[in-house]
Scaffold this active site. Structure first.
Site, mmCIF file in Angstrom:
data_model
loop_
_atom_site.group_PDB
_atom_site.id
_atom_site.type_symbol
_atom_site.label_atom_id
_atom_site.label_comp_id
_atom_site.label_asym_id
_atom_site.label_seq_id
_atom_site.Cartn_x
_atom_site.Cartn_y
_atom_site.Cartn_z
ATOM 1 N N LYS A 64 -16.237 42.717 12.436
ATOM 2 C CA LYS A 64 -16.375 41.263 12.272
ATOM 3 C C LYS A 64 -17.306 40.948 11.088
ATOM 4 O O LYS A 64 -17.015 40.065 10.277
ATOM 5 C CB LYS A 64 -16.910 40.626 13.562
ATOM 6 C CG LYS A 64 -15.850 40.610 14.661
ATOM 7 C CD LYS A 64 -16.415 40.305 16.027
ATOM 8 C CE LYS A 64 -15.337 40.521 17.082
ATOM 9 N NZ LYS A 64 -15.853 40.638 18.455
ATOM 10 N N GLN A 70 -20.815 39.205 22.319
ATOM 11 C CA GLN A 70 -19.978 40.405 22.334
ATOM 12 C C GLN A 70 -20.003 41.022 23.729
ATOM 13 O O GLN A 70 -21.062 41.313 24.281
ATOM 14 C CB GLN A 70 -20.506 41.413 21.295
ATOM 15 C CG GLN A 70 -19.653 42.653 21.138
ATOM 16 C CD GLN A 70 -18.290 42.374 20.515
ATOM 17 O OE1 GLN A 70 -18.171 41.621 19.553
ATOM 18 N NE2 GLN A 70 -17.249 42.975 21.073
ATOM 19 N N ASP A 72 -14.498 31.879 20.235
ATOM 20 C CA ASP A 72 -13.671 32.877 20.929
ATOM 21 C C ASP A 72 -13.028 32.287 22.188
ATOM 22 O O ASP A 72 -12.456 33.011 23.007
ATOM 23 C CB ASP A 72 -14.475 34.140 21.273
ATOM 24 C CG ASP A 72 -13.544 35.347 21.454
ATOM 25 O OD1 ASP A 72 -12.367 35.242 21.057
ATOM 26 O OD2 ASP A 72 -13.977 36.372 22.000
#
Ligand code: NDP
Length: 290
Positions: A49, A93, A116
């Site tokens: 990322k 994450q 996300d």
């Protein structure tokens, strides 16, 4: 042999588009990634990322928090980034340490910065078929299919896996695109029969090469979301220690000669997930600055 659905080349095309869009902005969009603890696989995903974000001219800030951090401290950190006007997107994450309440942490992310698509407010919009941040992996699958002109309307999509991260949002997004959707999971009876009924088979299980040739038939499109790290020495007779390699949930070598189209692992959905995350970041930036 099946057509390869090449996520890397589509990701690279998206990178060019995003670079051009970001170059025109007054400020660089900023993504904050929270990493709690030190899971080796997370380091790989975060690295991808950061690399992609830097390539397209975005700012990617990694906030590393210790494994023994308290729930209250994590919430405080996330809230500070919610308030920070220079931050456009926030992700946590996964996985995070089991001592923490993942749900509460994810619900703390401001829905406007939830690039996300994991906040329940975002998922509710997805359920209602309204505009929202579609979770990056699901969006990556949609974009890949769109790129290869594989339509969803009227098709029978079978999704194996029902996680909140992948399976469920993918099922909703496919339904919103007028597919007929079946969701299968570990308690599904006759899984092979279900998967063989699919026009489009999406696999997100987390079990290396579980979907063998008996699970598929000619004419299908197979999307392998799975990313599994396997020890190569267990695959060969060679006993020398080897670098771990990535395999999907689909037995690619044996399935590719049967089906019509398939994603490789690596190089299929993984790169698309990263690209989609930054597409969402740009949408967040634009809506926050309009
Ligand atoms: P989870 O472990 O959260 O969910 C796995 C799902 O698979 C569950 O719904 C489970 O069923 C189902 N399942 C497990 N075993 C079987 C079985 N034998 N038969 C049928 N269904 C089964 O995983 P995630 O959804 O988070 O991730 C799935 C995979 O996708 C992993 O390999 C992960 O690394 C990968 N991934 C890849 C991404 C990418 O960018 N390409 C992004 C995110 C994840 P049940 O609910 O009944 O337990």
């Amino acid at each position: 042999m099946a057509q390869m659905l090449d996520g890397k080349s589509v990701r690279d095309k998206i990178a060019v588009e995003l670079t051009a869009q970001i170059a025109k902005l007054d400020q660089k969009p900023e993504l904050v990634i929270f990493q709690i603890g030190d899971v080796a696989e997370s380091n790989t995903y975060i690295g991808q990322k950061i690399k992609f974000g830097e390539k397209i001219g975005a700012v990617v800030t990694l906030v590393k928090l210790p494994e023994d951090i308290s729930q209250a401290e994590v919430i405080k950190e996330v809230e500070a980034k919610n308030q920070d006007e220079t931050v456009n997107g926030i992700i946590v994450q996964l996985p995070i340490p089991k001592t923490l309440d993942k749900e509460e942490i994810i619900q703390t992310i401001d829905p406007k910065k939830d690039v996300d698509g994991q906040n329940s407010k975002t998922l509710k919009l997805l359920m209602e078929g309204k505009d929202c941040f579609i979770p990056a992996t699901t969006q990556g699958v949609l974009t890949l299919l769109e790129h290869y002109k594989i339509s969803l309307a009227g098709k029978h999509a079978v999704i194996v896996g029902r996680s909140t991260l992948v399976g469920k949002p993918t099922a909703l997004a496919f339904l919103n695109k007028d597919a007929t959707v079946t969701i299968a999971h570990s308690k599904t009876e006759n899984l092979k029969q279900e998967t063989r009924n699919a026009d489009i088979l999406i696999v997100a299980i987390g079990k290396p090469k579980m979907i063998t040739k008996e699970f598929v038939k000619a004419g299908q499109v197979v999307i392998d979301v799975g990313i599994n790290v396997v020890d190569q020495s267990s695959e060969t007779r060679d006993q020398r220690p080897e670098k771990p390699k990535l395999v999907g949930d689909v037995d690619f070598e044996n399935v590719k000669d049967i089906v019509e189209a398939i994603t490789p692992v690596p190089g299929g959905v993984g790169p698309m997930t990263v690209a989609s995350l930054f597409q969402n970041l740009l949408v967040a930036y634009e809506s926050q600055n309009s």
